[in-house]
Design a protein around this motif. Structure first.
Motif, PDB file in Angstrom:
ATOM      1  N   PRO A  85       0.824  -1.201   0.000  1.00  0.00           N
ATOM      2  CA  PRO A  85       0.000   0.000   0.000  1.00  0.00           C
ATOM      3  C   PRO A  85       0.865   1.261   0.000  1.00  0.00           C
ATOM      4  CG  PRO A  85      -0.332  -1.283   2.023  1.00  0.00           C
ATOM      5  CD  PRO A  85       0.673  -2.007   1.186  1.00  0.00           C
ATOM      6  N   GLY A  86       0.347   2.309  -0.638  1.00  0.00           N
ATOM      7  CA  GLY A  86       1.008   3.604  -0.605  1.00  0.00           C
ATOM      8  C   GLY A  86       0.785   4.261   0.755  1.00  0.00           C
ATOM      9  N   ALA A  91      -2.038   4.671   5.898  1.00  0.00           N
ATOM     10  CA  ALA A  91      -2.623   5.475   6.979  1.00  0.00           C
ATOM     11  C   ALA A  91      -4.084   5.092   7.198  1.00  0.00           C
ATOM     12  CB  ALA A  91      -2.487   6.959   6.663  1.00  0.00           C
ATOM     13  N   PHE A  92      -4.816   4.843   6.110  1.00  0.00           N
ATOM     14  CA  PHE A  92      -6.211   4.413   6.245  1.00  0.00           C
ATOM     15  C   PHE A  92      -6.289   3.044   6.916  1.00  0.00           C
ATOM     16  CE2 PHE A  92      -7.482   8.041   4.080  1.00  0.00           C
ATOM     17  CZ  PHE A  92      -8.855   8.084   3.896  1.00  0.00           C
ATOM     18  N   LEU A  93      -5.387   2.151   6.558  1.00  0.00           N
ATOM     19  CA  LEU A  93      -5.364   0.839   7.212  1.00  0.00           C
ATOM     20  C   LEU A  93      -5.035   0.977   8.697  1.00  0.00           C
ATOM     21  CD1 LEU A  93      -3.475  -1.216   4.472  1.00  0.00           C
ATOM     22  CD2 LEU A  93      -5.881  -1.479   5.151  1.00  0.00           C
ATOM     23  N   ASP A  94      -4.022   1.779   9.006  1.00  0.00           N
ATOM     24  CA  ASP A  94      -3.595   1.950  10.394  1.00  0.00           C
ATOM     25  C   ASP A  94      -4.700   2.541  11.270  1.00  0.00           C
ATOM     26  OD1 ASP A  94      -1.121   0.962   9.646  1.00  0.00           O
ATOM     27  OD2 ASP A  94      -0.150   2.940   9.581  1.00  0.00           O
ATOM     28  N   GLN A  99     -15.378   2.130   6.840  1.00  0.00           N
ATOM     29  CA  GLN A  99     -16.388   1.310   7.476  1.00  0.00           C
ATOM     30  C   GLN A  99     -16.984   0.390   6.427  1.00  0.00           C
ATOM     31  OE1 GLN A  99     -18.565   3.196  10.528  1.00  0.00           O
ATOM     32  NE2 GLN A  99     -20.302   1.851  10.326  1.00  0.00           N
ATOM     33  N   CYS A 100     -17.838   0.902   5.571  1.00  0.00           N
ATOM     34  CA  CYS A 100     -18.351   0.042   4.497  1.00  0.00           C
ATOM     35  C   CYS A 100     -17.309  -0.093   3.389  1.00  0.00           C
ATOM     36  CB  CYS A 100     -19.668   0.560   3.944  1.00  0.00           C
ATOM     37  SG  CYS A 100     -19.532   1.906   2.763  1.00  0.00           S
ATOM     38  N   GLY A 101     -16.487   0.930   3.214  1.00  0.00           N
ATOM     39  CA  GLY A 101     -15.393   0.881   2.258  1.00  0.00           C
ATOM     40  C   GLY A 101     -15.752   1.248   0.835  1.00  0.00           C
ATOM     41  N   TYR A 102     -17.028   1.463   0.553  1.00  0.00           N
ATOM     42  CA  TYR A 102     -17.407   1.714  -0.836  1.00  0.00           C
ATOM     43  C   TYR A 102     -16.835   3.021  -1.376  1.00  0.00           C
ATOM     44  CZ  TYR A 102     -19.934   1.088  -5.106  1.00  0.00           C
ATOM     45  OH  TYR A 102     -20.233   0.889  -6.416  1.00  0.00           O
ATOM     46  N   CYS A 103     -16.880   4.069  -0.590  1.00  0.00           N
ATOM     47  CA  CYS A 103     -16.407   5.380  -1.047  1.00  0.00           C
ATOM     48  C   CYS A 103     -14.924   5.607  -0.744  1.00  0.00           C
ATOM     49  CB  CYS A 103     -17.232   6.492  -0.411  1.00  0.00           C
ATOM     50  SG  CYS A 103     -17.041   6.593   1.390  1.00  0.00           S
TER      51      CYS A 103
END
Length: 168
Positions: A85-86, A91-94, A99-103
């Motif tokens: 991952p970039g 940072a989003f993973l950390d 939540q739903c991840g769609y957007c």
């Protein structure tokens, strides 16, 4: 059918012999197999389909292919390097900022464009950019902002090195 269209996608040259009026989102998903940009509203309002065109965020569902002929496109798949991952994705993973991840992919692409555009944006500029471009109702906003804060903290001099558009 018009002449083939040429563009660079995630650092790779691509030639597409399709209708020039085809939405960029359709070309990315159906012709190039890049599924990271998602179809949401189809009207350029929700931001799920956001990609970078010459480094600037654009909703690909409303972008005709002819308008990106000869230009550079970066999708979420182009932010990582060697399958890793970039920085924004990490940072989003950390921060567990989906939540739903769609957007989420569209939000990450808008952040990539904002953070790579120049001087470090303020938190209010980040919020304004996301509010203007994205419709998200799942409640991950505080975690998204923590991910942005993490990115900016780890880049003491200006914006983080995002490696946007790096070839895979």
């Amino acid at each position: 059918m018009a002449a083939p269209l040429s563009l660079t996608v995630n650092g790779r040259p691509e030639v597409l012999a399709v209708s020039p009026d085809l939405p960029l989102l359709t070309a990315l998903r159906q012709h190039l197999g890049l599924k990271g940009a998602r179809f949401g509203c189809g009207e350029g309002q929700c931001g799920a389909c956001t990609v970078l065109v010459d480094g600037r965020p654009m909703q690909s569902c409303q972008t005709p292919l002819w308008s990106v002929d000869g230009r550079s496109i970066t999708t979420i798949e182009g932010l990582g390097v060697d399958g890793e991952p970039g920085p924004i994705q990490q940072a989003f993973l950390d921060e567990q900022a989906a939540q739903c991840g769609y957007c989420t992919n569209g939000i990450i692409m808008t952040l990539a464009g904002l953070l790579s555009a120049g001087p470090r944006p303020s938190r209010s500029a980040v919020i304004e950019a996301l509010d203007e471009r994205h419709l998200c109702r799942c409640g991950a906003h505080p975690r998204i902002l923590r991910a942005v804060d993490r990115l900016l903290e780890n880049a003491p001099h200006g914006s983080p090195d995002l490696k946007v558009g790096a070839p895979e």
